[in-house]
Scaffold this motif. Structure first.
Motif, PDB file in Angstrom:
ATOM      1  N   VAL A 215       0.975  -1.323   0.152  1.00  0.00           N
ATOM      2  CA  VAL A 215      -0.015   0.065  -0.126  1.00  0.00           C
ATOM      3  C   VAL A 215       0.695   1.338  -0.032  1.00  0.00           C
ATOM      4  CG1 VAL A 215      -1.885  -1.167   1.205  1.00  0.00           C
ATOM      5  CG2 VAL A 215      -0.221   0.030   2.405  1.00  0.00           C
ATOM      6  N   GLY A 216       0.340   2.399  -0.430  1.00  0.00           N
ATOM      7  CA  GLY A 216       1.090   3.759  -0.436  1.00  0.00           C
ATOM      8  C   GLY A 216       0.747   4.429   0.748  1.00  0.00           C
ATOM      9  N   ARG A 217       1.826   5.212   0.904  1.00  0.00           N
ATOM     10  CA  ARG A 217       1.943   6.154   2.084  1.00  0.00           C
ATOM     11  C   ARG A 217       1.798   7.593   1.704  1.00  0.00           C
ATOM     12  NH1 ARG A 217       1.858   9.651   6.259  1.00  0.00           N
ATOM     13  NH2 ARG A 217       2.769   9.246   8.167  1.00  0.00           N
ATOM     14  N   LYS A 218       0.780   8.264   1.724  1.00  0.00           N
ATOM     15  CA  LYS A 218       0.859   9.738   0.778  1.00  0.00           C
ATOM     16  C   LYS A 218       1.348  10.717   2.150  1.00  0.00           C
ATOM     17  CE  LYS A 218      -2.832   8.424  -2.347  1.00  0.00           C
ATOM     18  NZ  LYS A 218      -4.205   8.622  -2.878  1.00  0.00           N
ATOM     19  N   VAL A 219       2.132  11.540   1.402  1.00  0.00           N
ATOM     20  CA  VAL A 219       2.694  12.726   2.246  1.00  0.00           C
ATOM     21  C   VAL A 219       1.909  13.883   1.883  1.00  0.00           C
ATOM     22  CG1 VAL A 219       4.867  13.691   3.015  1.00  0.00           C
ATOM     23  CG2 VAL A 219       4.944  11.321   2.585  1.00  0.00           C
ATOM     24  N   THR A 220       2.230  14.257   0.706  1.00  0.00           N
ATOM     25  CA  THR A 220       1.941  15.584  -0.005  1.00  0.00           C
ATOM     26  C   THR A 220       0.646  15.368  -0.758  1.00  0.00           C
ATOM     27  OG1 THR A 220       3.272  15.279  -1.904  1.00  0.00           O
ATOM     28  CG2 THR A 220       3.932  16.616  -0.090  1.00  0.00           C
ATOM     29  N   MET A 221       0.224  14.035  -1.201  1.00  0.00           N
ATOM     30  CA  MET A 221      -0.920  13.782  -1.906  1.00  0.00           C
ATOM     31  C   MET A 221      -2.146  13.663  -0.797  1.00  0.00           C
ATOM     32  SD  MET A 221       0.680  10.692  -4.179  1.00  0.00           S
ATOM     33  CE  MET A 221       2.380  11.117  -5.084  1.00  0.00           C
ATOM     34  N   ILE A 222      -3.356  13.799  -1.218  1.00  0.00           N
ATOM     35  CA  ILE A 222      -4.326  13.528  -0.564  1.00  0.00           C
ATOM     36  C   ILE A 222      -4.698  12.257  -0.341  1.00  0.00           C
ATOM     37  CG2 ILE A 222      -7.065  13.425  -0.777  1.00  0.00           C
ATOM     38  CD1 ILE A 222      -6.645  16.047  -2.798  1.00  0.00           C
ATOM     39  N   GLY A 223      -5.009  11.919   1.144  1.00  0.00           N
ATOM     40  CA  GLY A 223      -5.185  10.609   1.539  1.00  0.00           C
ATOM     41  C   GLY A 223      -4.883  10.438   3.031  1.00  0.00           C
ATOM     42  N   THR A 224      -5.347   9.403   3.656  1.00  0.00           N
ATOM     43  CA  THR A 224      -5.118   9.337   5.286  1.00  0.00           C
ATOM     44  C   THR A 224      -4.313   7.900   5.568  1.00  0.00           C
ATOM     45  OG1 THR A 224      -7.321   8.216   5.793  1.00  0.00           O
ATOM     46  CG2 THR A 224      -7.210  10.674   5.701  1.00  0.00           C
ATOM     47  N   GLY A 225      -3.827   7.753   6.692  1.00  0.00           N
ATOM     48  CA  GLY A 225      -3.346   6.266   7.057  1.00  0.00           C
ATOM     49  C   GLY A 225      -4.173   5.527   7.710  1.00  0.00           C
ATOM     50  N   VAL A 226      -5.397   5.969   7.693  1.00  0.00           N
ATOM     51  CA  VAL A 226      -6.540   5.040   8.821  1.00  0.00           C
ATOM     52  C   VAL A 226      -6.461   3.600   8.195  1.00  0.00           C
ATOM     53  CG1 VAL A 226      -8.855   4.786   9.274  1.00  0.00           C
ATOM     54  CG2 VAL A 226      -7.607   6.826   9.216  1.00  0.00           C
ATOM     55  N   VAL A 227      -6.790   3.543   6.732  1.00  0.00           N
ATOM     56  CA  VAL A 227      -6.729   2.439   6.053  1.00  0.00           C
ATOM     57  C   VAL A 227      -5.545   1.388   6.411  1.00  0.00           C
ATOM     58  CG1 VAL A 227      -6.742   0.994   3.736  1.00  0.00           C
ATOM     59  CG2 VAL A 227      -8.374   2.904   3.878  1.00  0.00           C
ATOM     60  N   THR A 228      -4.465   2.156   6.255  1.00  0.00           N
ATOM     61  CA  THR A 228      -3.016   1.432   6.528  1.00  0.00           C
ATOM     62  C   THR A 228      -3.052   0.788   8.008  1.00  0.00           C
ATOM     63  OG1 THR A 228      -2.005   2.896   5.009  1.00  0.00           O
ATOM     64  CG2 THR A 228      -0.582   1.534   6.376  1.00  0.00           C
ATOM     65  N   GLN A 229      -3.514   1.418   8.759  1.00  0.00           N
ATOM     66  CA  GLN A 229      -3.505   0.990  10.355  1.00  0.00           C
ATOM     67  C   GLN A 229      -4.467  -0.139  10.575  1.00  0.00           C
ATOM     68  OE1 GLN A 229      -2.004   1.950  12.958  1.00  0.00           O
ATOM     69  NE2 GLN A 229      -1.080   3.886  12.822  1.00  0.00           N
ATOM     70  N   ARG A 230      -5.640  -0.181   9.692  1.00  0.00           N
ATOM     71  CA  ARG A 230      -6.524  -1.191   9.605  1.00  0.00           C
ATOM     72  C   ARG A 230      -6.018  -2.462   9.169  1.00  0.00           C
ATOM     73  NH1 ARG A 230     -11.515   1.193   7.795  1.00  0.00           N
ATOM     74  NH2 ARG A 230     -11.289   2.301   9.833  1.00  0.00           N
ATOM     75  N   LEU A 231      -5.513  -2.143   7.933  1.00  0.00           N
ATOM     76  CA  LEU A 231      -4.710  -3.532   7.366  1.00  0.00           C
ATOM     77  C   LEU A 231      -3.869  -4.032   8.121  1.00  0.00           C
ATOM     78  CD1 LEU A 231      -4.531  -2.178   3.754  1.00  0.00           C
ATOM     79  CD2 LEU A 231      -6.173  -3.763   4.606  1.00  0.00           C
ATOM     80  N   ALA A 232      -2.708  -3.095   8.593  1.00  0.00           N
ATOM     81  CA  ALA A 232      -1.698  -3.775   9.525  1.00  0.00           C
ATOM     82  C   ALA A 232      -2.208  -4.493  10.656  1.00  0.00           C
ATOM     83  CB  ALA A 232      -0.890  -2.622   9.975  1.00  0.00           C
ATOM     84  N   ARG A 233      -3.452  -4.161  11.321  1.00  0.00           N
ATOM     85  CA  ARG A 233      -3.864  -4.925  12.485  1.00  0.00           C
ATOM     86  C   ARG A 233      -4.598  -6.147  12.214  1.00  0.00           C
ATOM     87  NH1 ARG A 233      -6.580   0.204  13.883  1.00  0.00           N
ATOM     88  NH2 ARG A 233      -5.067   1.381  15.341  1.00  0.00           N
ATOM     89  N   ARG A 234      -5.402  -6.291  11.074  1.00  0.00           N
ATOM     90  CA  ARG A 234      -5.880  -7.570  10.532  1.00  0.00           C
ATOM     91  C   ARG A 234      -5.504  -8.272   9.192  1.00  0.00           C
ATOM     92  NH1 ARG A 234     -10.996  -7.045  12.894  1.00  0.00           N
ATOM     93  NH2 ARG A 234     -11.334  -4.899  13.915  1.00  0.00           N
ATOM     94  N   ALA A 235      -4.318  -7.802   8.657  1.00  0.00           N
ATOM     95  CA  ALA A 235      -4.069  -8.689   7.608  1.00  0.00           C
ATOM     96  C   ALA A 235      -3.392  -9.991   7.905  1.00  0.00           C
ATOM     97  CB  ALA A 235      -2.805  -7.893   6.729  1.00  0.00           C
ATOM     98  N   SER A 236      -3.481 -11.086   7.097  1.00  0.00           N
ATOM     99  CA  SER A 236      -3.346 -12.388   7.289  1.00  0.00           C
ATOM    100  C   SER A 236      -1.883 -12.559   6.841  1.00  0.00           C
ATOM    101  CB  SER A 236      -4.351 -13.477   6.825  1.00  0.00           C
ATOM    102  OG  SER A 236      -4.437 -13.068   5.473  1.00  0.00           O
ATOM    103  N   CYS A 237      -1.121 -11.597   6.412  1.00  0.00           N
ATOM    104  CA  CYS A 237       0.220 -11.630   5.816  1.00  0.00           C
ATOM    105  C   CYS A 237       0.964 -10.500   5.998  1.00  0.00           C
ATOM    106  CB  CYS A 237      -0.021 -12.006   4.442  1.00  0.00           C
ATOM    107  SG  CYS A 237      -0.727 -10.556   3.393  1.00  0.00           S
ATOM    108  N   SER A 238       2.081 -10.346   5.455  1.00  0.00           N
ATOM    109  CA  SER A 238       3.133  -9.034   5.715  1.00  0.00           C
ATOM    110  C   SER A 238       2.405  -7.860   4.859  1.00  0.00           C
ATOM    111  CB  SER A 238       4.502  -9.182   5.349  1.00  0.00           C
ATOM    112  OG  SER A 238       5.019 -10.506   6.104  1.00  0.00           O
ATOM    113  N   LEU A 239       2.854  -6.766   5.480  1.00  0.00           N
ATOM    114  CA  LEU A 239       2.372  -5.357   4.825  1.00  0.00           C
ATOM    115  C   LEU A 239       3.452  -4.521   4.622  1.00  0.00           C
ATOM    116  CD1 LEU A 239      -0.296  -3.588   4.097  1.00  0.00           C
ATOM    117  CD2 LEU A 239       0.004  -2.778   6.342  1.00  0.00           C
ATOM    118  N   LEU A 240       3.637  -4.126   3.304  1.00  0.00           N
ATOM    119  CA  LEU A 240       4.476  -3.128   2.947  1.00  0.00           C
ATOM    120  C   LEU A 240       3.948  -1.918   2.522  1.00  0.00           C
ATOM    121  CD1 LEU A 240       7.525  -2.536   1.873  1.00  0.00           C
ATOM    122  CD2 LEU A 240       7.163  -3.502  -0.113  1.00  0.00           C
TER     123      LEU A 240
END
Length: 307
Positions: free
Chosen positions: A113-138
């Motif tokens: 998944v992407g981590r936006k800095v200047t682009m529009i977007g939030t990290g909420v989805v990334t946190q959720r995926l990190a908690r619940r994914a059944s595999c590694s997350l990059l």
């Protein structure tokens, strides 16, 4: 750790996608990845039934359009010499739910998944995926460049730190013997040190010595594949070890950070660890790999709740 044979790459049709496709290509090349699911999720459309009845091909047309845009990005930035099967998947609904379900169905080894800095977007989805994914997350910050010369592995010498170190060694082995692996332990001097009769400097030396002893015990349990792991010990002065980790990554010009998710069983998989949580929140400079033994997700009940 396991081979990255199946990947899910989350595209959103922004300029972030170019970076993600390049990283997918880089990972696929070193892992001989068999299949990549380039995925885009359309938010819940809530189109009235009457409108769908009048225009029955509307959603199919939108999906075809999305796939066409995704294909252009992949054609331009994915290494065509790789023998990797690339599939285009477009879903409708909530992003995290659809990605988690797809990862489960396809038995994915990694989600990118992407981590936006200047682009529009939030990290909420990334946190959720990190908690619940059944595999590694990059997690890849925007405009990152895929290369592996120096890897930083923060470690508290736990089992999940062992997972992260073993993954770092595997990555280094695949990318050449010149890759450097730095193992950083951040230690704290307890506030009650003065009750021991020792000065602050003396107790700092004691804490560092204990960290050095624990590192030796830790690294003896790991097959380093001949790599000379470099241990670094950092004293935390502000009760925020994550700031120390990011600062060290800047100092050594790290190409990526690897950390283990705390949850190793179905009962604990929702707890990725406070350090991993904070790194996901604060790090916007370095690709961050959150490792989890494949299949160690939040259990059947949590999976059902996510769907």
């Amino acid at each position: 750790m396991y081979q990255i044979k199946k990947m899910i790459v989350c595209l959103d049709l922004s300029e972030m996608d170019e970076t993600l496709v390049k990283f997918a290509s880089f990972v696929a090349k070193t892992n001989q990845t068999d299949k990549i699911y380039f995925t885009n999720v359309i938010r819940n459309l809530n189109i009235p039934k009457d409108v769908l009845k009048e225009f029955p091909n509307l959603i199919d047309s939108m999906i075809d359009e999305r796939k066409g845009e995704m294909k252009k990005i992949i054609d331009n930035h994915f290494d065509k010499s790789l023998d990797t099967n690339c599939a285009l998947v477009v879903k409708e609904g909530q992003l995290s739910k659809k990605i988690l379900k797809l990862a489960h169905e396809k038995s994915a080894d990694m989600i990118i998944v992407g981590r936006k800095v200047t682009m529009i977007g939030t990290g909420v989805v990334t946190q959720r995926l990190a908690r619940r994914a059944s595999c590694s997350l990059l997690i890849v910050p925007e405009k990152s460049v895929p290369k592996i010369d120096r890897i930083l592995v923060p470690s508290d010498f736990s089992d999940y730190s062992k997972d992260a170190m073993e993954e770092a060694i595997l990555i280094a082995e695949k990318n050449g013997r010149n890759v450097e692996i730095i193992c950083q332990n951040v230690f704290t001097v307890p506030s009650g040190y003065h009750f021991t009769g020792k000065s602050y400097e003396e107790f700092t030396a004691i804490m560092k010595t204990h960290a050095e002893i624990n590192y030796k015990k830790f690294i003896r349990k790991i097959d380093t594949k001949g790599f000379d792991i470099i241990p670094i010990y950092t004293k935390d002065d502000d009760e925020d070890p994550v700031e120390d980790i990011i600062q060290k990554a800047i100092e050594i010009s790290a190409d990526g950070i690897i950390i283990g998710a705390k949850g190793r069983t179905a009962a604990t998989a929702l707890f990725i660890g406070s350090m991993a949580e904070r790194l996901i929140q604060l790090n916007d400079k370095f690709p961050l790999l959150v490792t989890r033994p494949k299949g160690k997700n939040a259990g059947l009940l949590d999976y059902i709740l996510e769907i």
